[in-house]
Design a protein around this motif. Structure first.
Motif, PDB file in Angstrom:
ATOM      1  N   TRP A  76       0.624  -1.362   0.122  1.00 25.62           N
ATOM      2  CA  TRP A  76      -0.124  -0.230   0.049  1.00 25.62           C
ATOM      3  C   TRP A  76       0.884   1.299   0.140  1.00 25.62           C
ATOM      4  O   TRP A  76       0.157   2.486  -0.136  1.00 25.62           O
ATOM      5  N   LEU A  77       1.996   1.148   0.156  1.00 28.18           N
ATOM      6  CA  LEU A  77       3.102   2.348   0.233  1.00 28.18           C
ATOM      7  C   LEU A  77       4.189   2.308  -0.771  1.00 28.18           C
ATOM      8  O   LEU A  77       4.148   3.050  -1.706  1.00 28.18           O
ATOM      9  N   VAL A  78       4.858   1.325  -0.642  1.00 29.51           N
ATOM     10  CA  VAL A  78       6.199   1.209  -1.614  1.00 29.51           C
ATOM     11  C   VAL A  78       6.116   0.957  -3.182  1.00 29.51           C
ATOM     12  O   VAL A  78       6.261   1.853  -3.823  1.00 29.51           O
ATOM     13  N   PHE A  79       5.312   0.047  -3.173  1.00 32.74           N
ATOM     14  CA  PHE A  79       5.103  -0.204  -4.698  1.00 32.74           C
ATOM     15  C   PHE A  79       3.926   0.571  -5.296  1.00 32.74           C
ATOM     16  O   PHE A  79       3.951   0.938  -6.432  1.00 32.74           O
ATOM     17  N   PRO A  80       2.959   1.265  -4.704  1.00 33.63           N
ATOM     18  CA  PRO A  80       2.022   2.137  -5.185  1.00 33.63           C
ATOM     19  C   PRO A  80       2.761   3.408  -5.535  1.00 33.63           C
ATOM     20  O   PRO A  80       2.326   4.131  -6.547  1.00 33.63           O
ATOM     21  N   LEU A  81       3.767   3.660  -4.678  1.00 34.52           N
ATOM     22  CA  LEU A  81       4.683   5.261  -4.865  1.00 34.52           C
ATOM     23  C   LEU A  81       5.584   4.814  -6.151  1.00 34.52           C
ATOM     24  O   LEU A  81       5.511   5.758  -7.080  1.00 34.52           O
ATOM     25  N   LEU A  82       6.024   3.723  -6.078  1.00 32.52           N
ATOM     26  CA  LEU A  82       6.969   3.488  -7.503  1.00 32.52           C
ATOM     27  C   LEU A  82       6.254   3.455  -8.641  1.00 32.52           C
ATOM     28  O   LEU A  82       6.462   4.054  -9.719  1.00 32.52           O
ATOM     29  N   GLY A  83       4.798   2.946  -8.702  1.00 35.05           N
ATOM     30  CA  GLY A  83       3.977   2.952  -9.772  1.00 35.05           C
ATOM     31  C   GLY A  83       3.409   4.265 -10.135  1.00 35.05           C
ATOM     32  O   GLY A  83       3.383   4.635 -11.294  1.00 35.05           O
TER      33      GLY A  83
END
Length: 345
Positions: free
Chosen positions: A44-51
């Motif tokens: 909910w934080l790391v990968f959505p931010l990268l996306g």
């Protein structure tokens, strides 16, 4: 051809999401609340931010995007993310009482139908001038109806499973199996999880327009929604850490590397569904019906693949051939529903 590619990309994302609970089984010596929030950091934080960074063209920034976007759109997107977070919590409980296959089927099926309809309806309430209800064409509504029919059939299979197995057999397949309790929780999870698509509707203008690749258009809104959901889950999980005295989980150095790796993998697989949804919608622009129905397609495929995992994990072991037949019929109905709007347009 673009439509086929778009549907295949969404299918890959759905398969990844349906597989995200497999790495969780490899987590050691942590309570539910501990591993749930840690995998949530990635999901909910790391990968959505990268996306979200992929939606930012050269010479611009994500902060600039949010600063220039409508405050109302941002707040509503995050609000529905918070509400979706409640669905995420109950979603996990539904699988605890029903298993991966049946729990995901009922929760995601409800989420598919309600999420598809609630987005345009609520958007129309706030911005009637957008005529959002026009997207709910006959083809889309028929597709939603067939999807819910498929879910109902799978629910019948679950009821048959509950009535045909002994308590010992139920516990062998799903440790805490409880159909009535699990059904109620799964329906609540589905309703609240549908708020994710509502958030996407409110956040669909949060991008750089023509400067943003169509495949990445929804990723900034996805970040805001998952951020809201993280807040909900963090409050609950930290409360459970205090209540159950499980703060010590995070101090177990001997399992930290193992658990972080599998939490990260689970988070990546979970996020893949919405990354795939964004990419897939970029190929569906020639079909407005499929664009509106894409959320329902994703959830339907999630249900289909989750039942495949349910079979692999032997959650349907011991059921009669009649029960399995009903299950397969339900899955076939869901698969047909994914293509129905395009066939009816």
């Amino acid at each position: 051809m673009d439509i086929v590619i778009g549907l295949l990309i969404i299918a890959v994302g759905a398969f990844c999401q349906s597989s995200c609970y497999v790495p969780i089984n490899k987590i050691k010596e942590w309570s539910w609340e501990s591993y749930w929030i840690v995998q949530g950091v990635f999901a909910w934080l790391v990968f959505p931010l990268l996306g979200a960074f992929l939606a930012v063209p050269a010479g611009h920034s994500l902060c600039e995007l949010f600063a220039s976007s409508s405050t109302f759109d941002i707040m509503m997107t995050m609000l529905f993310g918070v509400l979706w977070g409640v669905g995420g919590l109950t979603f996990g409980l539904s699988m605890r009482y029903l298993g991966v296959a049946l729990g995901q089927s009922i929760a995601l099926g409800t989420c598919a139908g309600l999420g598809t309809i609630m987005g345009p309806v609520l958007l129309n309430c706030f911005f009637p001038e957008l005529n959002a209800l026009e997207s709910l064409t006959f083809a889309v509504l028929m597709g939603v109806g067939v999807t819910l029919a498929g879910i109902a059939i799978i629910g019948v299979a679950g009821s048959m499973k509950a009535s045909s197995l002994s308590e010992e057999e139920k516990k062998a397949a799903v440790k805490d199996f409880n159909f009535p309790k699990g059904l109620a929780i799964a329906l609540l999870a589905g309703f609240m999880s549908g708020c994710f698509n509502v958030g996407l509707e409110f956040g669909k203008e949060i991008n750089y327009g023509e400067l943003t690749n169509p495949m990445f258009m929804t990723l900034p809104a996805t970040l805001l929604i998952t951020l809201g959901g993280f807040v909900t889950n963090a409050i609950y999980c930290f409360y459970q850490n205090s209540k159950n005295k499980t703060w010590s989980d995070y101090k177990k150095g001997n399992v930290w590397v193992n658990n972080m790796v599998f939490c990260a993998l689970a988070g990546l697989l979970w996020y893949s569904q919405f990354f795939g949804l964004s990419l897939g919608k970029g190929f569906l622009t020639s079909s407005p019906a499929l664009l509106t129905f894409s959320w329902c397609i994703l959830m339907s495929l999630n249900v289909t693949f989750s039942n495949v995992w349910g079979i692999i994990l032997k959650e349907w072991k011991g059921c009669s051939s009649k029960t399995i037949t009903v299950l397969v019929i339900g899955l076939l109905v869901l698969i047909v529903s994914s293509f129905l709007p395009e066939l009816l347009k």
